[in-house]
Design an enzyme around this catalytic site. Structure first.
Site, PDB file in Angstrom:
ATOM      1  CB  SER A 161      -9.623 -13.940 -14.762  1.00  0.00           C
ATOM      2  OG  SER A 161      -9.015 -14.781 -13.827  1.00  0.00           O
ATOM      3  CG  ASP A 325      -2.262 -10.686 -14.709  1.00  0.00           C
ATOM      4  OD1 ASP A 325      -2.022 -11.366 -13.695  1.00  0.00           O
ATOM      5  OD2 ASP A 325      -3.243 -10.894 -15.450  1.00  0.00           O
ATOM      6  CG  HIS A 358      -5.532 -11.439 -12.438  1.00  0.00           C
ATOM      7  ND1 HIS A 358      -5.393 -11.777 -13.766  1.00  0.00           N
ATOM      8  CD2 HIS A 358      -6.657 -12.076 -12.011  1.00  0.00           C
ATOM      9  CE1 HIS A 358      -6.373 -12.584 -14.130  1.00  0.00           C
ATOM     10  NE2 HIS A 358      -7.164 -12.773 -13.084  1.00  0.00           N
TER      11      HIS A 358
END
Length: 385
Positions: A161, A325, A358
């Protein structure tokens, strides 16, 4: 399936760990033009640095992460570090081979200098006066920590991320100092939708009556309501619809009471996560972390062309994305892969089928971990490097 005994599980852990702090007295010039006169960086290390210091791996954390990546602080700790399933002896990031560094980013609230730290000039918490930081600023401070540890070049930088953005930035800003970059569930910049989620979260905090313009410390309060809502919103975006459905569905806690209390299990989960986060995390840090996400765009200075931004990169790459995601979709990783290939760089890419959304980059998925393990096993250290 073979059984794993408790003894072998202990052998897979880095065990009891200690948080450390490095102090830097030299001023740090930030991208915004602000100057931080001095600062501390909290960090932890796992494994041993080898003789030629060629086996160091830096882990860059995501928005709400910190330097406590693996292990426990004492035997009574309920939870280990946030990426404990990845880091340890014989785990995918093997501490028998690598010297692993976790660091709390500048502006954080877990030991590194941040808004809740004391401003040496005013002798009061920095609060609203703490500067806005960028991914570039974080990477600069990370190089200073590497210098502090006597490490000239990293075997790898790894991040998921927002951490993946930092790993990418390392290869751009310091191409000679990193040999491999593992960019997981990340993107070269945020989409407008992602920026919109961040803005709603920030407004929830800023408009909380107890925010006091960012100087709530002196009022003895915390903008808990705003931070709670921000975290609840974040959790919705971190999970996929399938993951939410499988975990909660439309299950009731009890019976319908026709009220606005938490009647569904999903509501109860979100409220619990929001309350827990509001009691642990600093609101000013949250604002700055999300803003750093918004600002990051290495292609901005190159007419929007990512391949030009990556023109001086020398590292080898592994990129991993996850099918479910939707916040950092596989298409965003494809953009990075293409830009790297345009520069004839060595790139490995994996798109993992996973239902967790995610948050999949934090999960101990066997396929995902096998990909990381195989890549990391092939990184040469010591005399082979």
């Amino acid at each position: 399936m073979s059984q794993i005994n408790p003894t072998s599980l202990l052998e897979l852990s880095v065990g009891i760990v200690t948080s450390k702090s490095a102090h830097f007295s030299q001023p740090l010039n930030l991208k915004s033009g602000a100057v931080l006169p001095a600062f501390d960086l909290a960090y932890e290390t796992y494994g041993q640095l080898n003789a030629d210091k060629s086996n160091a791996v830096l882990i860059c954390h995501a928005l709400s992460g910190n330097h406590h990546v693996a292990g426990k602080y004492n035997a009574e700790d309920k939870y280990a570090g946030w990426w404990d399933n990845l880091v340890g002896p014989n785990k995918p990031l093997d501490t028998n081979k690598f010297f692993v560094i976790g660091m709390n980013n500048l502006g954080g609230c877990h030991g590194s200098t941040g808004p809740s730290s004391i401003n040496p000039q005013s002798k009061q918490p920095w609060g609203s006066q703490f500067p806005v930081l960028t991914v570039e600023d974080w990477v600069t401070s990370q190089t200073l920590l590497a210098d502090y540890l006597g490490i000239e070049q990293l075997a790898a930088v790894i991040g998921g991320s927002l951490g993946g953005m930092q790993a990418l930035q390392w290869t751009i800003a310091y191409p000679e100092r990193v040999r491999h970059a593992l960019v997981i569930a990340s993107a070269p910049n945020l989409t407008a939708q992602n920026m919109a989620f961040n803005e709603v979260a920030r407004q929830a905090i800023i408009t909380d009556p107890e925010f006091h313009g960012g100087d709530y410390y002196s009022h003895g309060v915390v903008p808990r309501r705003g931070l709670r809502i921000a975290r609840m919103l974040g959790h919705i975006t971190y999970l996929s619809d399938d993951a939410m459905g499988a975990k909660f569905g439309r299950k009731l806690k009890d019976t319908i009471r026709y009220s606005f209390d938490a009647e569904f299990e999903m509501e109860s989960y979100l409220r619990y996560q929001g309350d827990k986060f509001a009691g642990e995390f600093d609101a000013n840090t949250y604002l700055r972390m999300t803003r750093a996400l918004d600002y990051y765009d290495p292609a901005l200075s190159f007419d929007g062309k990512l391949n030009k931004a990556l023109g001086k990169v020398r590292a080898q790459f592994l990129l991993v994305s996850f099918t479910s995601d939707w916040r950092f979709s596989p298409a965003r990783s494809h953009e990075i892969v293409k830009a790297l290939l345009d520069n004839e760089l060595t790139v490995s890419y994996a798109e993992v089928t996973a239902a967790h959304g995610h948050d999949a980059f934090l999960m101990p998925d066997p396929h995902y971990h096998a990909i990381l393990r195989n890549y990391l096993q092939n990184i040469k250290v010591g005399e082979q490097a």
